[in-house]
Design a protein around this motif. Structure first.
Motif, PDB file in Angstrom:
ATOM      1  N   HIS A 100       0.837  -1.198   0.000  1.00 28.46           N
ATOM      2  CA  HIS A 100       0.000   0.000   0.000  1.00 28.46           C
ATOM      3  C   HIS A 100       0.877   1.255   0.000  1.00 28.46           C
ATOM      4  O   HIS A 100       0.613   2.222  -0.732  1.00 28.46           O
ATOM      5  CB  HIS A 100      -0.937  -0.032   1.204  1.00 28.46           C
ATOM      6  CG  HIS A 100      -2.059   0.938   1.104  1.00 28.46           C
ATOM      7  ND1 HIS A 100      -2.797   1.314   2.194  1.00 28.46           N
ATOM      8  CD2 HIS A 100      -2.575   1.630   0.070  1.00 28.46           C
ATOM      9  CE1 HIS A 100      -3.709   2.194   1.825  1.00 28.46           C
ATOM     10  NE2 HIS A 100      -3.591   2.398   0.543  1.00 28.46           N
ATOM     11  N   ARG A 101       1.925   1.227   0.801  1.00 24.30           N
ATOM     12  CA  ARG A 101       2.863   2.352   0.861  1.00 24.30           C
ATOM     13  C   ARG A 101       3.534   2.570  -0.504  1.00 24.30           C
ATOM     14  O   ARG A 101       3.682   3.708  -0.955  1.00 24.30           O
ATOM     15  CB  ARG A 101       3.925   2.081   1.929  1.00 24.30           C
ATOM     16  CG  ARG A 101       4.812   3.258   2.236  1.00 24.30           C
ATOM     17  CD  ARG A 101       5.781   2.975   3.394  1.00 24.30           C
ATOM     18  NE  ARG A 101       5.080   2.517   4.586  1.00 24.30           N
ATOM     19  CZ  ARG A 101       5.293   1.342   5.182  1.00 24.30           C
ATOM     20  NH1 ARG A 101       6.180   0.492   4.710  1.00 24.30           N
ATOM     21  NH2 ARG A 101       4.616   1.008   6.266  1.00 24.30           N
ATOM     22  N   LYS A 120       1.062   4.320  -2.833  1.00 24.12           N
ATOM     23  CA  LYS A 120       0.909   5.737  -2.492  1.00 24.12           C
ATOM     24  C   LYS A 120       2.167   6.538  -2.842  1.00 24.12           C
ATOM     25  O   LYS A 120       2.080   7.635  -3.383  1.00 24.12           O
ATOM     26  CB  LYS A 120       0.580   5.905  -1.006  1.00 24.12           C
ATOM     27  CG  LYS A 120      -0.822   5.457  -0.672  1.00 24.12           C
ATOM     28  CD  LYS A 120      -1.308   5.862   0.707  1.00 24.12           C
ATOM     29  CE  LYS A 120      -0.362   5.597   1.819  1.00 24.12           C
ATOM     30  NZ  LYS A 120      -0.963   5.794   3.152  1.00 24.12           N
ATOM     31  N   HIS A 121       3.316   5.972  -2.538  1.00 19.30           N
ATOM     32  CA  HIS A 121       4.592   6.670  -2.759  1.00 19.30           C
ATOM     33  C   HIS A 121       4.854   6.927  -4.248  1.00 19.30           C
ATOM     34  O   HIS A 121       5.422   7.955  -4.611  1.00 19.30           O
ATOM     35  CB  HIS A 121       5.738   5.862  -2.134  1.00 19.30           C
ATOM     36  CG  HIS A 121       7.078   6.477  -2.320  1.00 19.30           C
ATOM     37  ND1 HIS A 121       7.504   7.558  -1.576  1.00 19.30           N
ATOM     38  CD2 HIS A 121       8.088   6.184  -3.177  1.00 19.30           C
ATOM     39  CE1 HIS A 121       8.722   7.893  -1.962  1.00 19.30           C
ATOM     40  NE2 HIS A 121       9.097   7.081  -2.925  1.00 19.30           N
ATOM     41  N   ARG A 131       2.552   7.095  -6.764  1.00 20.63           N
ATOM     42  CA  ARG A 131       1.348   7.486  -7.508  1.00 20.63           C
ATOM     43  C   ARG A 131       1.657   8.460  -8.635  1.00 20.63           C
ATOM     44  O   ARG A 131       1.092   8.353  -9.716  1.00 20.63           O
ATOM     45  CB  ARG A 131       0.283   8.015  -6.571  1.00 20.63           C
ATOM     46  CG  ARG A 131       0.637   9.355  -5.931  1.00 20.63           C
ATOM     47  CD  ARG A 131      -0.346   9.854  -4.912  1.00 20.63           C
ATOM     48  NE  ARG A 131      -1.677   9.904  -5.478  1.00 20.63           N
ATOM     49  CZ  ARG A 131      -2.787   9.871  -4.773  1.00 20.63           C
ATOM     50  NH1 ARG A 131      -2.704   9.822  -3.452  1.00 20.63           N
ATOM     51  NH2 ARG A 131      -3.948   9.932  -5.341  1.00 20.63           N
ATOM     52  N   LYS A 174      -9.787   0.650  -0.268  1.00 19.63           N
ATOM     53  CA  LYS A 174      -8.875   1.794  -0.255  1.00 19.63           C
ATOM     54  C   LYS A 174      -7.805   1.648  -1.325  1.00 19.63           C
ATOM     55  O   LYS A 174      -7.460   2.606  -2.011  1.00 19.63           O
ATOM     56  CB  LYS A 174      -8.220   1.961   1.118  1.00 19.63           C
ATOM     57  CG  LYS A 174      -9.133   2.503   2.180  1.00 19.63           C
ATOM     58  CD  LYS A 174      -8.378   2.693   3.486  1.00 19.63           C
ATOM     59  CE  LYS A 174      -9.313   3.226   4.552  1.00 19.63           C
ATOM     60  NZ  LYS A 174      -8.618   3.424   5.824  1.00 19.63           N
ATOM     61  N   LEU A 223      -7.627   4.029  -4.704  1.00 20.20           N
ATOM     62  CA  LEU A 223      -6.398   4.767  -4.999  1.00 20.20           C
ATOM     63  C   LEU A 223      -5.856   4.368  -6.368  1.00 20.20           C
ATOM     64  O   LEU A 223      -5.529   5.227  -7.185  1.00 20.20           O
ATOM     65  CB  LEU A 223      -5.348   4.523  -3.912  1.00 20.20           C
ATOM     66  CG  LEU A 223      -3.962   5.117  -4.165  1.00 20.20           C
ATOM     67  CD1 LEU A 223      -4.044   6.637  -4.332  1.00 20.20           C
ATOM     68  CD2 LEU A 223      -3.018   4.750  -3.033  1.00 20.20           C
TER      69      LEU A 223
END
Length: 180
Positions: free
Chosen positions: A65-66, A69-70, A72, A107, A111
């Motif tokens: 998940h990180r 997000k990192h 994106r 989530k 994303l």
């Protein structure tokens, strides 16, 4: 098409083995594919990304998940796909078809879709071969040995073939004919 990164987060190596199979199939299809744990933490130099994670209690592993997000801002510019792995046991096919708990966590999916996700899937998984703690040990003990590994290698290769075909179509080349 240039280089493809297949990045994964895996607790007991089952998801890593799925990622390795995907990368191997992409190579058979004529793509230059690297396979690495998300801890490598880079998408620099890649023209497409496939990101996968094991799912526990309806959640992706934090590192996957990180990573999403990192990166994106990078992923919005290149084609990318995600996969999850997890369900095992006697009713794995029904779980995959009917139980939304095995869909990519909302989530993560929200994303990924906001970034431009090209596709996602859920693969059946494997029970830990080295269970830790009471819960894992109990799950493994209660699952018959023949049901502990529910991964469908043909389905995994077919999905990788579909990704290779989509990449070939977007770059105007032709994917190698499937070997399966």
């Amino acid at each position: 098409m240039g280089k493809v990164l297949v990045a994964y987060a895996s607790k007991h190596h089952s998801t890593a083995e799925i990622a390795e199979a995907i990368a191997a199939e992409l190579r058979i299809q004529g793509l230059d594919a690297d396979c690495t744990d998300v801890s490598a933490d880079t998408v620099t130099g890649y023209d497409a990304v496939i990101l996968g994670s094991a799912v526990y209690a309806g959640r992706w592993l934090k590192d996957a998940h990180r990573f999403l997000k990192h990166h994106r801002d990078d992923l919005v510019r290149i084609p990318f796909w995600i996969f999850s792995s997890g369900p095992v046991g006697e009713n794995v096919e029904e779980d995959l078809a009917e139980n939304s708990n095995w869909l990519e966590p909302h989530k993560v999916l929200d994303l990924a879709e906001s970034i431009g996700l090209r596709g996602h899937t859920v693969f059946a998984g494997r029970m830990p071969t080295d269970p830790h703690g009471f819960i894992e040990k109990s799950m493994v003990k209660r699952t018959p040995e023949e049901l502990r590994d529910a991964r469908d290698w043909d389905a995994i290769r077919r999905w990788a073939d579909d990704v290779a075909a989509a990449l070939a179509a977007s770059s105007g080349t032709t994917a190698a004919p499937s070997q399966h």
